[in-house]
Write an enzyme that holds these catalytic residues in place. Structure first.
Site: not given
Length: 298
Positions: A45, A118, A155
């Site tokens: 990431e 995200k 994540c």
């Protein structure tokens, strides 16, 4: 009879705070993974620089760039086409006055298959992402690459079983999670690495799909409004099989190129015969559409 064989890779390295250096490192490791036969190669990431979310500094918004014409994505498109590999590319996206923690999926012919933003944005000491990122608006997606249908989340998304299930319901055959996680600045005794791995192993096992997680290593110090903040990223990038078993794993300090292969047709047969998708009861899951478990009919 051998089915559809795919070779996946997770990369792991320490970042500097220089974009060119980091992108060069990523390319070198992509080439190394390709040399080991990898078809789909995951970079960690926000690999272009330090994990800047340790601090709330308005100057860090200058690190964001628009999706279209992004220089790192363009470079990875050329690399993917040259090598014939799939590369998800994580980046800090500017979209007019919005900002996202995003990833572009580059197919083996260099084509950009689209964007995932995200969805779950953390906010805690050392991981102050809500200052920088809007919540993603793409929803969970599946990308039809040359080698497999893949689901990619980022994540903090990896802690939510709903995200993994949503991607596999849409046909994802492999899950990928680029990550930046390490020590907790407010509690030096807290080490989440085993918890982090077990949660994702559970996603693989519950959905009967392989899973690839890529994390960074190294110590990064960021100047914050309250002084210096320090995170030591614990690596432990890994590849899990469809029962959640860890097949390949890296350590907490060294650069790594993990590679393993899967037969997607064999896994598909096992997934179908296990019955977890046959026996689902979506009519009973309305409570999942609430925040507090009340009024599930809404």
């Amino acid at each position: 009879m051998e089915g559809r064989r795919v070779v996946v890779s997770a990369l792991q390295f320490a970042c500097t705070d220089d974009v060119s250096t980091n992108v060069n490192t990523a390319e070198r490791l992509v080439r190394a993974a390709h040399g080991k036969g990898a078809n789909i190669i995951l970079i960690q990431e926000l690999f272009e620089g330090y994990y800047f979310c340790q601090a709330q500094r308005e100057g860090f918004f200058q690190r964001a760039k628009p999706y279209k014409g992004h220089p790192t994505i363009l470079r990875m498109q050329k690399l993917a086409k040259e090598l014939g590999v799939v590369i998800p590319v994580s980046f800090f996206e500017e979209a007019n006055n919005a900002h996202y923690n995003s990833i572009a999926i580059i197919d083996a012919d260099g084509a950009d298959l689209g964007l995932y933003r995200k969805s779950h944005i953390p906010d805690g000491p050392g991981y102050q992402e809500k200052f920088y990122f809007n919540p993603g608006d793409t929803g969970f997606k599946v990308f039809h690459t040359k080698f497999a249908k893949i689901g990619v989340a980022i994540c903090w998304d990896q802690w939510f079983p709903e995200a993994a299930r949503a991607m596999v319901l849409q046909g994802a055959e492999i899950l990928f999670y680029p990550t930046a996680i390490g020590s907790e600045p407010q509690d030096t005794g807290l080490d989440s690495r085993d918890h982090w791995k077990r949660v994702m192993q559970g996603h693989a096992g519950a959905n009967l799909v392989p899973l690839v997680a890529s994390n960074r290593v190294g110590k990064e110090i960021i100047e914050t409004e309250h002084g210096k903040s320090e995170i030591t990223f614990y690596g432990n990038s890994f590849i899990a099989g469809p029962t959640g078993e860890i097949i390949e794993t890296a350590d907490d300090k060294e650069e790594a190129v993990l590679v393993t292969h899967f037969d997607l047709d064999v896994i598909k047969s096992k997934r179908h015969s296990w019955g977890v998708f046959r026996d689902r009861r979506p009519d009973l899951y309305k409570v999942l559409l609430t925040l507090d478990g009340s009024n599930p009919q809404l």
